[in-house]
Design a protein around this motif. Structure first.
Motif, PDB file in Angstrom:
ATOM      1  N   VAL A  93      53.933  15.597  86.246  1.00 18.25           N
ATOM      2  CA  VAL A  93      53.710  14.172  86.202  1.00 18.25           C
ATOM      3  C   VAL A  93      54.470  13.618  85.364  1.00 18.25           C
ATOM      4  N   GLU A  94      55.914  13.074  86.020  1.00 21.20           N
ATOM      5  CA  GLU A  94      56.885  12.705  85.198  1.00 21.20           C
ATOM      6  C   GLU A  94      57.589  13.432  84.338  1.00 21.20           C
ATOM      7  N   GLY A  95      57.744  14.599  84.630  1.00 24.08           N
ATOM      8  CA  GLY A  95      58.406  15.954  83.971  1.00 24.08           C
ATOM      9  C   GLY A  95      57.392  16.526  83.157  1.00 24.08           C
ATOM     10  N   LYS A  96      56.225  16.170  82.882  1.00 23.61           N
ATOM     11  CA  LYS A  96      55.282  16.754  82.154  1.00 23.61           C
ATOM     12  C   LYS A  96      54.185  17.336  83.007  1.00 23.61           C
ATOM     13  N   THR A  97      53.615  18.506  82.351  1.00 24.46           N
ATOM     14  CA  THR A  97      52.605  19.478  83.216  1.00 24.46           C
ATOM     15  C   THR A  97      51.275  18.926  82.906  1.00 24.46           C
ATOM     16  N   SER A  98      50.501  18.873  84.129  1.00 25.29           N
ATOM     17  CA  SER A  98      49.149  18.237  84.051  1.00 25.29           C
ATOM     18  C   SER A  98      48.201  19.349  84.350  1.00 25.29           C
ATOM     19  N   VAL A  99      48.786  20.345  85.215  1.00 18.70           N
ATOM     20  CA  VAL A  99      47.989  21.307  85.838  1.00 18.70           C
ATOM     21  C   VAL A  99      48.750  22.697  85.580  1.00 18.70           C
ATOM     22  N   LEU A 100      48.140  23.756  85.131  1.00 24.98           N
ATOM     23  CA  LEU A 100      48.982  25.031  85.071  1.00 24.98           C
ATOM     24  C   LEU A 100      47.943  26.095  85.284  1.00 24.98           C
ATOM     25  N   VAL A 101      48.570  27.415  85.488  1.00 27.11           N
ATOM     26  CA  VAL A 101      47.775  28.646  85.353  1.00 27.11           C
ATOM     27  C   VAL A 101      48.088  29.224  84.211  1.00 27.11           C
ATOM     28  N   LEU A 102      46.992  29.625  83.548  1.00 28.08           N
ATOM     29  CA  LEU A 102      47.122  30.261  82.119  1.00 28.08           C
ATOM     30  C   LEU A 102      46.866  31.813  82.515  1.00 28.08           C
ATOM     31  N   MET A 103      47.724  32.621  81.915  1.00 27.61           N
ATOM     32  CA  MET A 103      47.916  33.835  82.293  1.00 27.61           C
ATOM     33  C   MET A 103      47.875  34.886  81.127  1.00 27.61           C
ATOM     34  N   ALA A 104      47.205  35.995  81.055  1.00 24.95           N
ATOM     35  CA  ALA A 104      47.140  36.886  80.043  1.00 24.95           C
ATOM     36  C   ALA A 104      48.442  37.658  79.879  1.00 24.95           C
ATOM     37  N   VAL A 105      49.318  37.970  80.798  1.00 28.42           N
ATOM     38  CA  VAL A 105      50.808  38.408  80.561  1.00 28.42           C
ATOM     39  C   VAL A 105      51.796  37.299  80.918  1.00 28.42           C
ATOM     40  N   ASN A 106      53.110  37.653  80.367  1.00 24.83           N
ATOM     41  CA  ASN A 106      54.255  36.523  80.935  1.00 24.83           C
ATOM     42  C   ASN A 106      55.117  37.380  81.917  1.00 24.83           C
ATOM     43  N   PRO A 107      54.696  37.205  83.348  1.00 25.67           N
ATOM     44  CA  PRO A 107      55.384  38.224  84.107  1.00 25.67           C
ATOM     45  C   PRO A 107      56.724  37.767  84.254  1.00 25.67           C
ATOM     46  N   LYS A 108      57.852  38.402  83.919  1.00 30.34           N
ATOM     47  CA  LYS A 108      59.171  38.374  83.890  1.00 30.34           C
ATOM     48  C   LYS A 108      60.030  38.454  85.336  1.00 30.34           C
ATOM     49  N   CYS A 109      59.357  39.249  86.228  1.00 27.61           N
ATOM     50  CA  CYS A 109      59.724  39.241  87.588  1.00 27.61           C
ATOM     51  C   CYS A 109      58.698  39.680  88.471  1.00 27.61           C
ATOM     52  N   CYS A 110      58.988  39.642  89.501  1.00 28.62           N
ATOM     53  CA  CYS A 110      58.013  40.155  90.793  1.00 28.62           C
ATOM     54  C   CYS A 110      57.560  41.581  90.776  1.00 28.62           C
ATOM     55  N   PHE A 111      58.250  42.299  89.904  1.00 33.76           N
ATOM     56  CA  PHE A 111      57.992  43.885  89.779  1.00 33.76           C
ATOM     57  C   PHE A 111      57.328  44.100  88.296  1.00 33.76           C
ATOM     58  N   GLY A 112      57.006  43.052  87.660  1.00 30.65           N
ATOM     59  CA  GLY A 112      56.656  43.105  86.221  1.00 30.65           C
ATOM     60  C   GLY A 112      54.925  43.533  86.378  1.00 30.65           C
ATOM     61  N   ASP A 113      54.303  42.966  85.362  1.00 33.35           N
ATOM     62  CA  ASP A 113      52.814  43.088  85.354  1.00 33.35           C
ATOM     63  C   ASP A 113      51.955  42.538  86.502  1.00 33.35           C
ATOM     64  N   VAL A 114      51.064  43.058  86.995  1.00 29.50           N
ATOM     65  CA  VAL A 114      50.122  42.520  87.966  1.00 29.50           C
ATOM     66  C   VAL A 114      49.177  41.766  87.387  1.00 29.50           C
ATOM     67  N   LEU A 115      48.836  40.517  87.902  1.00 35.24           N
ATOM     68  CA  LEU A 115      47.714  39.810  87.560  1.00 35.24           C
ATOM     69  C   LEU A 115      46.619  40.005  88.439  1.00 35.24           C
ATOM     70  N   ASN A 116      45.496  40.251  88.109  1.00 35.13           N
ATOM     71  CA  ASN A 116      44.058  40.120  88.771  1.00 35.13           C
ATOM     72  C   ASN A 116      43.494  38.969  88.589  1.00 35.13           C
ATOM     73  N   LEU A 117      42.380  38.672  89.488  1.00 34.13           N
ATOM     74  CA  LEU A 117      41.642  37.335  89.292  1.00 34.13           C
ATOM     75  C   LEU A 117      41.097  36.930  87.859  1.00 34.13           C
ATOM     76  N   ASN A 118      40.752  38.127  87.100  1.00 30.72           N
ATOM     77  CA  ASN A 118      40.448  37.692  85.676  1.00 30.72           C
ATOM     78  C   ASN A 118      41.348  37.682  84.617  1.00 30.72           C
ATOM     79  N   ASP A 119      42.643  37.779  85.225  1.00 26.81           N
ATOM     80  CA  ASP A 119      43.743  37.599  84.075  1.00 26.81           C
ATOM     81  C   ASP A 119      44.557  36.072  84.322  1.00 26.81           C
ATOM     82  N   MET A 120      43.803  35.177  84.815  1.00 28.83           N
ATOM     83  CA  MET A 120      44.326  33.900  85.366  1.00 28.83           C
ATOM     84  C   MET A 120      43.317  32.814  84.996  1.00 28.83           C
ATOM     85  N   ILE A 121      43.590  31.852  84.813  1.00 27.66           N
ATOM     86  CA  ILE A 121      42.847  30.656  84.468  1.00 27.66           C
ATOM     87  C   ILE A 121      43.310  29.238  84.795  1.00 27.66           C
TER      88      ILE A 121
END
Length: 184
Positions: free
Chosen positions: A102-130
């Motif tokens: 919203v106007e350049g500021k985040t109003s919704v996000l997904v909080l993750m257990a790891v910081n995936p740096k590329c699509c071949f990095g760590d794999v997230l499961n349903l219990n790794d995201m909020i």
């Protein structure tokens, strides 16, 4: 709006069904904090290890996120101590994946257990995201930035109508703190 939906669906598809996440990359900043009292609310301090310390078993090829029977299958696998966090005020640290601005500021996000740096990095499961609504304290947050959140956590498969998808954990944040990388 459609570009956000497609981006979120791509994110979930890539990171949900590819395997097991065994990374311990997230700094345990929350573990150094005790429960905090703020504005009369006692926030229980959590880490992702307390939310993802169990393995979800499902058939990735046959999983249907919109099937109620699949919701029941996933909910039955959640340990009782995690279920007891439903509708509780909590605080935890994770990596942000902004999905609504919203106007350049985040109003919704997904909080993750790891910081995936590329699509071949760590794999997230349903219990790794909020899924996190931070509309009470919107800020400029970059993808992959480490953030500390305080708010009410809901546990159990629920549909997020605005994004036409489901999450195991949904949070409404009262406060967002952008963590300083020099701490870790």
């Amino acid at each position: 709006m459609n570009c956000y939906v497609y981006a979120l669906l791509f994110f979930i598809l890539v990171f949900l069904g590819c395997g097991d996440n065994t990374s311990n990359e997230l700094p345990s900043l929350s573990s150094n904090r005790s429960s905090t009292l703020q504005n009369g609310i006692l926030y229980k301090s959590l880490t992702f290890k307390s939310l993802n310390n169990f393995k979800l078993i499902h058939d990735n090829k046959k999983i249907d996120l919109f099937s109620e029977s699949n919701d029941e299958l996933i909910n039955r696998q959640v340990p009782q101590e995690v279920k007891e966090l439903d509708n509780q005020d909590v605080e935890l640290t994770g990596y942000a994946y902004p999905i609504k601005l919203v106007e350049g500021k985040t109003s919704v996000l997904v909080l993750m257990a790891v910081n995936p740096k590329c699509c071949f990095g760590d794999v997230l499961n349903l219990n790794d995201m909020i899924y996190v609504d931070i509309s009470k304290d919107i800020k400029k947050i970059k993808n992959g930035q480490c953030v500390h959140l305080k708010g009410k956590l809901n546990v159990g498969m629920r549909e997020v109508q605005a994004w036409n998808t489901k999450f195991l954990y949904i949070m409404s944040a009262d406060e967002v703190t952008i963590e300083n990388k020099s701490k870790w």
